[in-house]
Design a protein around this motif. Structure first.
Motif, PDB file in Angstrom:
ATOM      1  N   PHE A   1       3.132   1.965 -10.906  1.00  0.00           N
ATOM      2  CA  PHE A   1       3.493   3.194 -10.196  1.00  0.00           C
ATOM      3  C   PHE A   1       2.260   4.068  -9.960  1.00  0.00           C
ATOM      4  CE2 PHE A   1       5.655   7.397  -9.875  1.00  0.00           C
ATOM      5  CZ  PHE A   1       6.374   7.094  -8.734  1.00  0.00           C
ATOM      6  N   PHE A   2       1.341   4.105 -10.922  1.00  0.00           N
ATOM      7  CA  PHE A   2       0.103   4.867 -10.754  1.00  0.00           C
ATOM      8  C   PHE A   2      -0.731   4.293  -9.610  1.00  0.00           C
ATOM      9  CE2 PHE A   2      -4.301   5.928 -11.709  1.00  0.00           C
ATOM     10  CZ  PHE A   2      -4.210   7.299 -11.896  1.00  0.00           C
ATOM     11  N   SER A   3      -0.813   2.963  -9.521  1.00  0.00           N
ATOM     12  CA  SER A   3      -1.576   2.344  -8.429  1.00  0.00           C
ATOM     13  C   SER A   3      -0.956   2.675  -7.083  1.00  0.00           C
ATOM     14  CB  SER A   3      -1.662   0.834  -8.626  1.00  0.00           C
ATOM     15  OG  SER A   3      -0.403   0.227  -8.422  1.00  0.00           O
ATOM     16  N   TYR A   4       0.376   2.700  -7.009  1.00  0.00           N
ATOM     17  CA  TYR A   4       1.043   3.067  -5.767  1.00  0.00           C
ATOM     18  C   TYR A   4       0.699   4.500  -5.362  1.00  0.00           C
ATOM     19  CZ  TYR A   4       4.735   4.584  -2.634  1.00  0.00           C
ATOM     20  OH  TYR A   4       5.413   5.127  -1.584  1.00  0.00           O
ATOM     21  N   CYS A   5       0.733   5.425  -6.319  1.00  0.00           N
ATOM     22  CA  CYS A   5       0.399   6.815  -6.010  1.00  0.00           C
ATOM     23  C   CYS A   5      -1.056   6.955  -5.582  1.00  0.00           C
ATOM     24  CB  CYS A   5       0.692   7.715  -7.211  1.00  0.00           C
ATOM     25  SG  CYS A   5       2.450   7.876  -7.531  1.00  0.00           S
ATOM     26  N   LEU A   6      -1.940   6.184  -6.182  1.00  0.00           N
ATOM     27  CA  LEU A   6      -3.349   6.203  -5.796  1.00  0.00           C
ATOM     28  C   LEU A   6      -3.536   5.663  -4.383  1.00  0.00           C
ATOM     29  CD1 LEU A   6      -6.203   6.824  -6.876  1.00  0.00           C
ATOM     30  CD2 LEU A   6      -6.326   4.437  -7.586  1.00  0.00           C
TER      31      LEU A   6
ATOM     32  N   GLY B   1       3.054  -7.975   5.676  1.00  0.00           N
ATOM     33  CA  GLY B   1       4.275  -7.173   5.606  1.00  0.00           C
ATOM     34  C   GLY B   1       5.187  -7.609   4.472  1.00  0.00           C
ATOM     35  N   SER B   2       5.287  -8.918   4.264  1.00  0.00           N
ATOM     36  CA  SER B   2       6.111  -9.433   3.158  1.00  0.00           C
ATOM     37  C   SER B   2       5.540  -9.032   1.806  1.00  0.00           C
ATOM     38  CB  SER B   2       6.207 -10.957   3.229  1.00  0.00           C
ATOM     39  OG  SER B   2       6.785 -11.351   4.441  1.00  0.00           O
ATOM     40  N   ILE B   3       4.224  -9.128   1.672  1.00  0.00           N
ATOM     41  CA  ILE B   3       3.577  -8.738   0.418  1.00  0.00           C
ATOM     42  C   ILE B   3       3.743  -7.239   0.183  1.00  0.00           C
ATOM     43  CG2 ILE B   3       1.339  -8.526  -0.748  1.00  0.00           C
ATOM     44  CD1 ILE B   3       0.587 -11.209   0.592  1.00  0.00           C
ATOM     45  N   ALA B   4       3.580  -6.446   1.236  1.00  0.00           N
ATOM     46  CA  ALA B   4       3.750  -4.987   1.106  1.00  0.00           C
ATOM     47  C   ALA B   4       5.192  -4.638   0.734  1.00  0.00           C
ATOM     48  CB  ALA B   4       3.348  -4.286   2.393  1.00  0.00           C
ATOM     49  N   GLY B   5       6.154  -5.329   1.333  1.00  0.00           N
ATOM     50  CA  GLY B   5       7.562  -5.084   0.996  1.00  0.00           C
ATOM     51  C   GLY B   5       7.871  -5.467  -0.440  1.00  0.00           C
ATOM     52  N   LEU B   6       7.325  -6.573  -0.898  1.00  0.00           N
ATOM     53  CA  LEU B   6       7.517  -6.995  -2.285  1.00  0.00           C
ATOM     54  C   LEU B   6       6.875  -5.990  -3.239  1.00  0.00           C
ATOM     55  CD1 LEU B   6       8.553  -9.202  -4.217  1.00  0.00           C
ATOM     56  CD2 LEU B   6       6.302 -10.280  -3.985  1.00  0.00           C
ATOM     57  N   TYR B   7       5.684  -5.504  -2.877  1.00  0.00           N
ATOM     58  CA  TYR B   7       5.005  -4.515  -3.713  1.00  0.00           C
ATOM     59  C   TYR B   7       5.823  -3.221  -3.805  1.00  0.00           C
ATOM     60  CZ  TYR B   7       1.487  -1.201  -5.311  1.00  0.00           C
ATOM     61  OH  TYR B   7       0.824  -0.224  -5.998  1.00  0.00           O
ATOM     62  N   LEU B   8       6.377  -2.781  -2.684  1.00  0.00           N
ATOM     63  CA  LEU B   8       7.203  -1.569  -2.703  1.00  0.00           C
ATOM     64  C   LEU B   8       8.461  -1.762  -3.546  1.00  0.00           C
ATOM     65  CD1 LEU B   8       6.890  -0.285   0.959  1.00  0.00           C
ATOM     66  CD2 LEU B   8       5.869   0.674  -1.101  1.00  0.00           C
TER      67      LEU B   8
ATOM     68  N   ILE C   1       8.639  -3.761  -6.167  1.00  0.00           N
ATOM     69  CA  ILE C   1       8.155  -3.719  -7.550  1.00  0.00           C
ATOM     70  C   ILE C   1       7.888  -2.284  -7.982  1.00  0.00           C
ATOM     71  CG2 ILE C   1       6.201  -4.356  -9.022  1.00  0.00           C
ATOM     72  CD1 ILE C   1       6.109  -7.023  -7.451  1.00  0.00           C
ATOM     73  N   VAL C   2       7.331  -1.466  -7.085  1.00  0.00           N
ATOM     74  CA  VAL C   2       7.080  -0.050  -7.395  1.00  0.00           C
ATOM     75  C   VAL C   2       8.391   0.677  -7.652  1.00  0.00           C
ATOM     76  CG1 VAL C   2       6.288   2.133  -6.393  1.00  0.00           C
ATOM     77  CG2 VAL C   2       4.858   0.109  -6.228  1.00  0.00           C
ATOM     78  N   PHE C   3       9.402   0.400  -6.847  1.00  0.00           N
ATOM     79  CA  PHE C   3      10.711   1.036  -7.024  1.00  0.00           C
ATOM     80  C   PHE C   3      11.307   0.682  -8.389  1.00  0.00           C
ATOM     81  CE2 PHE C   3      15.377   0.876  -6.420  1.00  0.00           C
ATOM     82  CZ  PHE C   3      15.592   2.222  -6.192  1.00  0.00           C
ATOM     83  N   PHE C   4      11.252  -0.581  -8.752  1.00  0.00           N
ATOM     84  CA  PHE C   4      11.777  -0.992 -10.057  1.00  0.00           C
ATOM     85  C   PHE C   4      10.929  -0.447 -11.205  1.00  0.00           C
ATOM     86  CE2 PHE C   4      13.930  -4.544  -7.670  1.00  0.00           C
ATOM     87  CZ  PHE C   4      15.197  -4.016  -7.832  1.00  0.00           C
ATOM     88  N   SER C   5       9.639  -0.287 -10.975  1.00  0.00           N
ATOM     89  CA  SER C   5       8.781   0.320 -12.000  1.00  0.00           C
ATOM     90  C   SER C   5       9.181   1.765 -12.242  1.00  0.00           C
ATOM     91  CB  SER C   5       7.317   0.256 -11.573  1.00  0.00           C
ATOM     92  OG  SER C   5       6.880  -1.056 -11.485  1.00  0.00           O
ATOM     93  N   TYR C   6       9.503   2.490 -11.176  1.00  0.00           N
ATOM     94  CA  TYR C   6       9.937   3.878 -11.331  1.00  0.00           C
ATOM     95  C   TYR C   6      11.275   3.962 -12.065  1.00  0.00           C
ATOM     96  CZ  TYR C   6      10.922   8.732 -10.279  1.00  0.00           C
ATOM     97  OH  TYR C   6      11.214  10.059 -10.387  1.00  0.00           O
ATOM     98  N   ILE C   7      12.161   3.032 -11.754  1.00  0.00           N
ATOM     99  CA  ILE C   7      13.440   2.984 -12.471  1.00  0.00           C
ATOM    100  C   ILE C   7      13.194   2.719 -13.954  1.00  0.00           C
ATOM    101  CG2 ILE C   7      15.554   1.624 -12.789  1.00  0.00           C
ATOM    102  CD1 ILE C   7      15.673   1.294  -9.770  1.00  0.00           C
TER     103      ILE C   7
END
Length: 191
Positions: free
Chosen positions: A90-95, A122-129, A131-137
């Motif tokens: 999540f920190f990497s996403y915010c950065l 686009g697929s990698i970016a969607g997968l990363y997003l 993962i970020v969503f589940f990390s926040y959960i």
């Protein structure tokens, strides 16, 4: 660093609410006024005031979460491996979002790639997003679990702590009140 963590944990809930909610709102209002003035005065004022205030609020959130997990004493120690992984994802996403929102010339240049390459990106970016969503959960779940372990004799269910941690920045001052053992909205809801 320890002084920063303990300082964040000792902040009153009202002060934390002002830092997390009011400062970005004031920065947005000041930016809007500057933009309105720049339209009539024919000048360009480029300073990411709102972005900086949001960044400060997110940094306060990250410091608060780290302090709750590592500087609040508890009887049972929790396994923090998944917490650390989720925290740094999540920190990497915010950065990354901070760098993109700075509006640097690097992010504005177009790259000529084939459609299949863009589909893979686009697929990698969607997968990363995802993962970020589940990390926040998971971060919200871990904080709620930690607060539940701290207040074993309390009647407040886990879900209210989870909802407070999930609703950043609104729920954080309420959770701070529970950490400081002050009366909060959770006490009113649970009665």
């Amino acid at each position: 660093m320890e002084k920063i963590f303990t300082g964040i944990l000792k902040l009153k809930p009202g002060t934390l609410a002002i830092l997390l909610m009011l400062v970005p709102f004031l920065a947005m209002a000041i930016s809007a006024i500057i933009t309105l003035i720049s339209i009539f005065a024919n000048f360009e004022f480029i300073f990411p005031l709102f972005l900086i205030s949001i960044t400060i609020a997110v940094l306060i959130y990250f410091i608060w979460v780290w302090a709750v997990v590592y500087y609040v004493e508890e009887e049972e120690r929790s396994n923090t491996l998944y917490f650390k992984i989720s925290y740094w994802i999540f920190f990497s996403y915010c950065l990354i979002m901070f760098i993109i929102n700075l509006g640097l010339d690097i992010t504005k240049k177009q790259f000529l790639l084939e459609n299949s390459t863009w589909a893979i990106i686009g697929s990698i970016a969607g997968l990363y997003l995802l993962i970020v969503f589940f990390s926040y959960i998971y971060l919200s779940y871990f904080i709620s679990k930690k607060l539940t372990l701290l207040h074993k004799n309390n009647r407040i269910p886990d879900f209210l702590y989870f909802a407070g941690a999930w609703c950043f920045p609104v729920g954080i001052p309420f959770l701070q009140a529970k950490l400081l053992k002050q009366k909060s909205i959770f006490d009113i809801i649970s009665k």
